[in-house]
Design an enzyme around this catalytic site. Structure first.
Site, PDB file in Angstrom:
ATOM      1  CG  ASP A   1      -1.881  -1.106   1.293  1.00  0.00           C
ATOM      2  OD1 ASP A   1      -2.180  -1.661   0.224  1.00  0.00           O
ATOM      3  OD2 ASP A   1      -2.339  -1.442   2.406  1.00  0.00           O
ATOM      4  CB  ILE A   2       0.141   4.767  -0.987  1.00  0.00           C
ATOM      5  CG1 ILE A   2       0.974   6.011  -1.264  1.00  0.00           C
ATOM      6  CG2 ILE A   2      -1.019   5.076  -0.053  1.00  0.00           C
ATOM      7  CD1 ILE A   2       0.315   7.018  -2.173  1.00  0.00           C
TER       8      ILE A   2
END
Ligand code: URA
Length: 235
Positions: free
Chosen positions: A105-106
């Protein structure tokens, strides 16, 4: 890759020396896109033309394997109109066909493999191979006393995800290591939510036989070494 002379290409790939290649071509042993080529000054583009020597196709791909310590704020994609991608971190842009093998994920940090080896990436990510992934996790609420056993049993997260049995090692009330064999969307966050806690920090420490090099600071990367490559290829 740009076009280059057939004899130069084949010698650079280690097929034979340039003079040997010329001799082989004269004997009709080399073909490009199905036509026998006797003049090795012909310009070929390895991305477009298929080159055969003695009936065997020449593979010109050099595989690249890069271990990145992903920082938060970058997405695991090759291109994105709005967000920065992990490939932008490889500043000398080792080559232009790399992609991340899997996603973080970011806001997740840690081990991400960048490669252009599609087959290896597939083996690493395929659910069939159950490659272990270990994360360091921090959460915003105390983990319940039975957290490890619930994770070991395979925890129900939501209508779409009941996680396969995993391994939770408690560090303290709000910190743990979690090892899972799957890689469903937001999986660790969903598993922690099922335990009643939100993830506040997440970092991947290992993936199959690959462990994040502790010497790599956030955003740094290096090529895999021979030992790591050997282990990966044995997968
Ligand atoms: N699980 C998550 O929730 N996020 C990640 O980035 C990786 C695993």
């Amino acid at each position: 890759m740009a076009s280059l002379r057939l004899d130069k290409l084949l010698s650079e790939l280690g097929v034979a020396t340039r003079s040997e290649i010329k001799a082989m071509a004269k004997k009709g042993r080399i073909s490009v896109d199905g036509s026998v080529i006797k003049d090795t000054s012909l310009k070929v583009d390895p991305d477009v033309n298929s080159v055969f020597v003695d009936g065997r196709q020449i593979s010109y791909i050099n595989y690249e394997y890069i271990m990145l310590n992903k920082p938060a704020g970058y997405i695991s994609a090759t291109q994105d109109g709005r967000q920065k991608t992990v490939l932008e971190l490889v500043s000398d842009n080792i080559r232009n066909d790399l992609f991340p093998a899997g996603r973080l994920d970011i806001d997740t940090e840690g081990l991400l493999l960048l490669t252009n080896d599609g087959a290896l990436s597939h083996r690493l990510l395929s659910p069939k191979h159950h490659v272990d992934k270990t994360y360091y996790v921090e959460v915003d609420a105390d983990l319940p006393g039975d957290a490890a056993s619930r994770i070991a049993d395979g925890i129900y997260c939501d209508e779409e995800l009941t996680a396969l049995p995993g391994k939770l090692e408690i560090i303290d009330n709000r910190r743990c290591y979690l090892t899972i064999h799957e890689g469903k969307f937001h999986q660790v966050k969903r598993m922690m939510k099922a335990l009643g806690a939100e993830v506040t920090y997440l970092k991947r420490l290992s993936m199959g036989p690959l462990a994040l090099d502790e010497g790599l600071k956030c955003g740094e990367y290096r090529r895999l070494n021979e030992e790591e490559l050997k282990l990966l290829k044995e997968l």
